[in-house]
Design a protein around this motif. Structure first.
Motif, mmCIF file in Angstrom:
data_model
loop_
_atom_site.group_PDB
_atom_site.id
_atom_site.type_symbol
_atom_site.label_atom_id
_atom_site.label_comp_id
_atom_site.label_asym_id
_atom_site.label_seq_id
_atom_site.Cartn_x
_atom_site.Cartn_y
_atom_site.Cartn_z
ATOM 1 N N PRO A 14 0.887 -1.352 0.098
ATOM 2 C CA PRO A 14 0.097 -0.062 -0.139
ATOM 3 C C PRO A 14 0.856 1.376 -0.017
ATOM 4 C CG PRO A 14 -0.243 -1.233 1.994
ATOM 5 C CD PRO A 14 0.370 -2.173 1.062
ATOM 6 N N ASP A 15 2.131 1.363 0.347
ATOM 7 C CA ASP A 15 2.945 2.579 0.425
ATOM 8 C C ASP A 15 3.503 2.615 -1.212
ATOM 9 O OD1 ASP A 15 2.480 3.049 2.989
ATOM 10 O OD2 ASP A 15 4.391 2.116 3.819
ATOM 11 N N TYR A 16 3.222 1.571 -2.234
ATOM 12 C CA TYR A 16 3.964 1.964 -3.305
ATOM 13 C C TYR A 16 3.960 3.433 -3.965
ATOM 14 C CZ TYR A 16 5.319 1.323 -8.161
ATOM 15 O OH TYR A 16 5.771 1.512 -9.380
ATOM 16 N N PHE A 17 2.723 3.977 -3.931
ATOM 17 C CA PHE A 17 2.444 5.096 -4.609
ATOM 18 C C PHE A 17 3.066 6.303 -3.631
ATOM 19 C CE2 PHE A 17 -0.370 3.036 -7.313
ATOM 20 C CZ PHE A 17 -0.126 3.719 -8.374
ATOM 21 N N PRO A 18 3.015 6.381 -2.435
ATOM 22 C CA PRO A 18 3.812 7.539 -1.472
ATOM 23 C C PRO A 18 5.393 7.206 -1.780
ATOM 24 C CG PRO A 18 1.847 6.400 -0.391
ATOM 25 C CD PRO A 18 2.042 5.818 -1.695
ATOM 26 N N LEU A 19 5.779 6.039 -1.790
ATOM 27 C CA LEU A 19 7.300 5.737 -1.954
ATOM 28 C C LEU A 19 7.665 6.062 -3.511
ATOM 29 C CD1 LEU A 19 9.397 4.702 -0.149
ATOM 30 C CD2 LEU A 19 9.235 2.595 -1.558
ATOM 31 N N LEU A 20 6.828 6.023 -4.326
ATOM 32 C CA LEU A 20 7.269 6.423 -5.706
ATOM 33 C C LEU A 20 7.262 7.945 -5.928
ATOM 34 C CD1 LEU A 20 7.242 5.088 -8.272
ATOM 35 C CD2 LEU A 20 5.127 5.865 -8.969
ATOM 36 N N VAL A 21 6.497 8.881 -5.151
ATOM 37 C CA VAL A 21 6.522 10.331 -5.267
ATOM 38 C C VAL A 21 7.665 10.686 -4.237
ATOM 39 C CG1 VAL A 21 5.319 12.366 -4.504
ATOM 40 C CG2 VAL A 21 4.031 10.598 -5.412
ATOM 41 N N MET A 22 7.936 10.035 -3.306
ATOM 42 C CA MET A 22 8.942 10.296 -2.400
ATOM 43 C C MET A 22 10.392 10.223 -3.150
ATOM 44 S SD MET A 22 12.020 9.201 -0.468
ATOM 45 C CE MET A 22 11.513 7.334 -0.408
ATOM 46 N N ASN A 23 10.688 9.037 -4.023
ATOM 47 C CA ASN A 23 11.518 8.673 -4.855
ATOM 48 C C ASN A 23 11.954 9.573 -5.760
ATOM 49 O OD1 ASN A 23 13.754 6.762 -5.358
ATOM 50 N ND2 ASN A 23 12.717 6.805 -7.346
ATOM 51 N N THR A 24 10.626 10.227 -6.431
ATOM 52 C CA THR A 24 10.814 11.137 -7.577
ATOM 53 C C THR A 24 11.559 12.631 -6.907
ATOM 54 O OG1 THR A 24 8.841 10.214 -8.667
ATOM 55 C CG2 THR A 24 9.547 12.510 -9.083
ATOM 56 N N VAL A 25 11.007 12.972 -5.604
ATOM 57 C CA VAL A 25 11.568 14.141 -5.043
ATOM 58 C C VAL A 25 13.162 13.791 -4.665
ATOM 59 C CG1 VAL A 25 11.670 15.378 -2.941
ATOM 60 C CG2 VAL A 25 9.550 14.920 -4.028
ATOM 61 N N LEU A 26 13.413 12.459 -4.204
ATOM 62 C CA LEU A 26 14.879 12.332 -3.773
ATOM 63 C C LEU A 26 15.956 12.127 -5.143
ATOM 64 C CD1 LEU A 26 16.679 11.888 -1.700
ATOM 65 C CD2 LEU A 26 16.114 9.438 -1.662
ATOM 66 N N GLY A 27 15.358 11.240 -5.826
ATOM 67 C CA GLY A 27 16.411 10.814 -6.947
ATOM 68 C C GLY A 27 16.163 10.315 -8.347
ATOM 69 N N ALA A 28 14.870 10.379 -8.488
ATOM 70 C CA ALA A 28 14.236 9.591 -9.773
ATOM 71 C C ALA A 28 14.730 10.041 -11.150
ATOM 72 C CB ALA A 28 12.748 9.498 -9.756
ATOM 73 N N ASN A 29 14.919 11.458 -11.071
ATOM 74 C CA ASN A 29 15.391 12.365 -12.366
ATOM 75 C C ASN A 29 16.398 13.351 -12.121
ATOM 76 O OD1 ASN A 29 13.936 14.632 -11.668
ATOM 77 N ND2 ASN A 29 12.091 13.378 -12.016
ATOM 78 N N ALA A 30 16.806 14.006 -13.482
ATOM 79 C CA ALA A 30 17.619 15.037 -13.259
ATOM 80 C C ALA A 30 17.547 16.412 -12.708
ATOM 81 C CB ALA A 30 18.261 15.303 -14.759
ATOM 82 N N SER A 31 16.191 16.503 -12.064
ATOM 83 C CA SER A 31 15.783 17.430 -11.208
ATOM 84 C C SER A 31 15.653 17.264 -9.858
ATOM 85 C CB SER A 31 14.683 18.380 -11.756
ATOM 86 O OG SER A 31 13.427 17.215 -11.688
ATOM 87 N N SER A 32 16.168 16.211 -9.519
ATOM 88 C CA SER A 32 15.754 15.522 -7.904
ATOM 89 C C SER A 32 16.907 16.030 -7.317
ATOM 90 C CB SER A 32 15.944 14.079 -7.958
ATOM 91 O OG SER A 32 14.685 13.526 -8.818
ATOM 92 N N ARG A 33 16.989 15.971 -5.840
ATOM 93 C CA ARG A 33 17.823 16.185 -4.916
ATOM 94 C C ARG A 33 19.178 15.677 -5.103
ATOM 95 N NH1 ARG A 33 14.471 16.062 0.755
ATOM 96 N NH2 ARG A 33 13.038 17.863 0.318
ATOM 97 N N LEU A 34 19.202 14.498 -5.229
ATOM 98 C CA LEU A 34 20.478 13.630 -5.493
ATOM 99 C C LEU A 34 21.389 14.087 -6.631
ATOM 100 C CD1 LEU A 34 19.913 10.051 -4.684
ATOM 101 C CD2 LEU A 34 21.128 11.556 -2.886
ATOM 102 N N PHE A 35 20.600 14.270 -7.602
ATOM 103 C CA PHE A 35 21.201 14.989 -8.801
ATOM 104 C C PHE A 35 21.600 16.432 -8.697
ATOM 105 C CE2 PHE A 35 21.681 16.502 -13.132
ATOM 106 C CZ PHE A 35 21.966 15.424 -14.000
ATOM 107 N N MET A 36 20.896 17.179 -8.343
ATOM 108 C CA MET A 36 21.095 18.712 -7.971
ATOM 109 C C MET A 36 22.157 18.723 -6.989
ATOM 110 S SD MET A 36 19.178 19.847 -10.364
ATOM 111 C CE MET A 36 19.549 21.783 -9.854
ATOM 112 N N ASN A 37 22.433 17.888 -6.153
ATOM 113 C CA ASN A 37 23.436 17.925 -5.133
ATOM 114 C C ASN A 37 24.787 17.653 -5.768
ATOM 115 O OD1 ASN A 37 25.460 17.655 -3.125
ATOM 116 N ND2 ASN A 37 23.792 16.969 -1.555
ATOM 117 N N LEU A 38 24.891 16.124 -5.961
ATOM 118 C CA LEU A 38 26.167 15.463 -6.227
ATOM 119 C C LEU A 38 26.730 15.905 -7.843
ATOM 120 C CD1 LEU A 38 24.897 13.530 -4.034
ATOM 121 C CD2 LEU A 38 26.583 12.258 -5.034
ATOM 122 N N ARG A 39 25.836 16.139 -8.769
ATOM 123 C CA ARG A 39 26.219 16.635 -9.863
ATOM 124 C C ARG A 39 26.334 18.192 -10.229
ATOM 125 N NH1 ARG A 39 25.375 15.322 -16.249
ATOM 126 N NH2 ARG A 39 25.705 17.416 -16.830
#
Length: 468
Positions: free
Chosen positions: A277-302
């Motif tokens: 049941p947490d799949y969709f909230p986790l999907l959104v959380m992951n998109t914020v954190l690191g799913a694409n080139a505007s996510s937090r991990l990308f913006m920080n480390l790159r």
């Protein structure tokens, strides 16, 4: 001086309102032998797509024969009782069709597509390779040789070494821990073993046949019954696999590649199944954190640090278990500094509520890319196949956007705290031990080091500290 008439260029256009998804309604029937048939009529193009999918994949391989499903599915198109490999290839090419087979950890698939005018021909070819493979000895020997060459090439790839080590650590004795065959298992495979496994696993009451495109229900069902009605059902295997290991603390695994200019970093913990049941909230959380080139991990480390070409996170939710992971390939001299930024972002997503704009952007991204997966007939049939193979709700496609939109800031924080556990994470680093060991030693109480063949090695660390 700015031209006032050009002011509009400084503001992005407002998003357009969502359009209603036009998804054909599938019709499902079941043959007496248990084969479920899904027909998706769509006459936009004169094409037909077919999937015959079995809920038996690599995870169901015998423990002493890892890779059996992959070899078996590859061999399906290499010869049948009535056709040679060459004849199959020539018939497929003559009608401009595609016909292939493959397996992943959860299921196996025989896939085909062709112009609708050749539907009967491609249907018969698919049934022939799926139901009556002959596993010719000469083709099997060639497949073995090619597989072993691919295994050698795999071991030259740091991403494979990281995935192999991570799977072993996270999944323990669960079959998901195996990501590749061994030389011994490939050498041991025989025609008789392939045929026996095929008889046991490729049974109609463990399969779904999906047909999409320019077809008519009645005509399709007549063809299906002619080709598949005599197929005999069998006993569906019920897995009884051990649970994943309980992780009590952070651990670090170093795969030594002497002379490597880069370090491949993966930080992971056990995740959720695809129907959680947490799949969709986790999907959104992951998109914020690191799913694409505007996510937090990308913006920080790159973008901010310049440590890597890209840093990402992912949710790997499978039928029986899953992982959450964050990863990047970084310069060797910033391996330790990269781990510091990774753990900072993993803690931040757990402790600080996401901003309204981040949440809105993540939802907009997920909702925006979703229709792209349904644009083509091949994409549409693959989505319906996922629904059947993973046990998703029948209305999954129709409710996807609503379920993404329903995720709140509180949901994101809750699932991050529940499913992102940096204090108990497994850290896998593939790189030059001589140049990175001291950089990474402080991120776990000890380090296990392996060579590229997976053999344990001794670690020399000047000073290992338990905290980062």
């Amino acid at each position: 001086m700015d031209n006032p008439t050009e002011a509009f260029r400084h503001q992005p256009p407002a998003p357009l309102p969502l359009r209603t998804l036009s998804i054909p309604t599938p019709e499902e029937l079941t043959l007496p032998n248990g084969l479920r048939v899904i027909i998706i009529e769509s006459r936009r193009l004169p094409l037909v797509s077919i999937r015959l999918a079995f809920r038996t994949g690599d995870a169901f391989d015998p423990p002493d024969l890892p890779g059996l499903s992959d070899v078996l599915t590859h061999m399906l198109t290499e010869g049948t009782v009535s056709r040679t490999s060459r004849q199959i290839a020539d018939e497929v090419a003559r009608i401009g069709a595609t016909l292939n087979a493959g397996a992943n950890s959860d299921y196996s698939t025989v896939a085909a597509s062709a112009l609708a005018s050749y539907a009967n021909t491609i249907f018969e070819l698919l049934a022939d390779v799926a139901l009556r493979p002959s596993f010719p000895e000469d083709e099997l020997q060639l497949t073995k040789q090619n597989t072993q060459q691919n295994m050698i090439a795999q071991r030259a790839q740091p991403s494979f070494l990281a995935s192999e080590t991570l799977a072993r650590v996270i999944f323990g004795k669960h079959p998901y821990a195996v990501v590749s065959p061994t030389v011994e298992s490939i050498n041991a495979m025989t025609r008789e073993q392939l045929a026996g496994f095929h008889r046991a696993a490729f049974i109609p009451n463990n399969a779904v046949l999906l047909i999409a495109g320019d077809v008519r229900r009645d005509a399709v069902m007549k063809r299906v019954e002619k080709l598949f009605a005599a197929w005999q059902p069998g006993e569906v295997a019920q897995p009884a696999w051990p649970p994943l290991p309980e992780r009590e603390a952070r651990s670090l695994y170093l795969v030594n590649r002497p002379g490597s200019a880069q370090s491949n970093i993966v930080i992971a913990n056990a995740g959720i199944t695809r129907t959680h049941p947490d799949y969709f909230p986790l999907l959104v959380m992951n998109t914020v954190l690191g799913a694409n080139a505007s996510s937090r991990l990308f913006m920080n480390l790159r973008e901010a640090k310049g440590y890597t070409y890209g840093a990402y996170s992912s949710v790997d939710a499978r039928r029986f278990a899953g992982t959450f992971r964050a990863s990047a390939e970084v310069r060797a001299d910033v391996t330790g500094a990269s781990l510091k930024e990774f753990f900072m972002e993993l803690e931040r997503i757990r402790e600080v509520p996401v901003a309204d704009k981040e949440l809105a952007d993540a939802k907009s991204y997920l909702i925006g890319v979703f229709p792209i997966r349904l644009e083509t007939q091949e994409g549409l049939i693959d989505q319906f196949m996922q629904i059947k193979m993973q046990g998703l709700p029948e209305d999954y496609l129709l409710t996807y956007r609503d379920r993404v939109n329903a995720v709140t800031m509180t949901d994101v924080l809750r699932v991050a705290r529940a499913h992102v556990t940096p204090d108990r994470a497994a850290i896998v680093v593939v790189g030059d031990a001589a140049s990175i060991t001291d950089q990474i030693a402080s991120y776990a109480a000890d380090i296990e080091m392996y060579d590229s063949a997976g053999k344990r090695q001794e670690v020399n660390v000047a000073d290992t500290v338990g905290d980062d």
